[in-house]
Write a protein that holds these residues in place. Sequence first.
Motif, PDB file in Angstrom:
ATOM      1  N   ASN A  16       4.115   1.069   2.643  1.00 39.94           N
ATOM      2  CA  ASN A  16       4.033   0.713   1.230  1.00 39.94           C
ATOM      3  C   ASN A  16       2.692   1.171   0.665  1.00 39.94           C
ATOM      4  OD1 ASN A  16       6.454  -0.541   1.653  1.00 39.94           O
ATOM      5  ND2 ASN A  16       5.673  -2.601   1.460  1.00 39.94           N
ATOM      6  N   LYS A  20       0.592   2.015  -3.495  1.00 38.51           N
ATOM      7  CA  LYS A  20       0.642   2.072  -4.957  1.00 38.51           C
ATOM      8  C   LYS A  20       0.294   3.495  -5.364  1.00 38.51           C
ATOM      9  CE  LYS A  20      -0.244  -0.036  -9.179  1.00 38.51           C
ATOM     10  NZ  LYS A  20       0.634  -0.976  -9.770  1.00 38.51           N
ATOM     11  N   CYS A  39      -2.494   7.751  -3.451  1.00 32.03           N
ATOM     12  CA  CYS A  39      -2.015   6.381  -3.259  1.00 32.03           C
ATOM     13  C   CYS A  39      -3.138   5.432  -2.866  1.00 32.03           C
ATOM     14  CB  CYS A  39      -0.971   6.350  -2.144  1.00 32.03           C
ATOM     15  SG  CYS A  39       0.479   7.353  -2.497  1.00 32.03           S
ATOM     16  N   GLN A  53       3.359   2.756 -10.065  1.00 31.81           N
ATOM     17  CA  GLN A  53       4.309   1.842  -9.437  1.00 31.81           C
ATOM     18  C   GLN A  53       4.087   1.768  -7.923  1.00 31.81           C
ATOM     19  OE1 GLN A  53       8.397   2.024 -10.886  1.00 31.81           O
ATOM     20  NE2 GLN A  53       7.763   3.678 -12.259  1.00 31.81           N
ATOM     21  N   ASP A  54       4.655   0.713  -7.332  1.00 34.23           N
ATOM     22  CA  ASP A  54       4.640   0.580  -5.876  1.00 34.23           C
ATOM     23  C   ASP A  54       5.732   1.468  -5.295  1.00 34.23           C
ATOM     24  OD1 ASP A  54       2.561  -1.301  -5.796  1.00 34.23           O
ATOM     25  OD2 ASP A  54       3.950  -2.938  -6.209  1.00 34.23           O
TER      26      ASP A  54
END
Length: 101
Positions: free
Chosen positions: A5, A7, A35, A69-70
Motif C-alpha cells: 500500500n 499514497k 509514492c 489517492q491510496d
Amino acid sequence: MLEMNAKLVGMTPKKGSGVLDNGQSWATDHVELHCLTPLSGSGEGYATTPYKIPDCDANTDAARAAVGQDIVLTMELKTNGKGGNPVVSPSGFRLLNGKKA
C-alpha cells in the motif's frame, strides 16, 4: 506476487529513445509513480519513493487519475538468470478500494 500500500503523490510519464554520443542506442517506456510509503521499524512518517511501472501508454492516464489517492502496488520477484539475488520489481498498480487504476 507481492502487494504494497502507498499514497500516490505524483507521476511522470517516461517514454523515448535515442542514440548516445558513443553510438549506443537507448530506450525507456514506463510511468514513474512517486509514492509515500510508511517507514518501517521504529521510524515515524513516510518516505517518498519512485516506482517504475512498465508500459507508459497503458498506464499514464490511470496514474494521472490516481494522484492523491491510496494505491496498491503489485510487485514481482525477478532474477537475472545468472544466479544473482532476486529483486522485487513493480509490475502494476490499482486503487486501494479495489478498482483498477
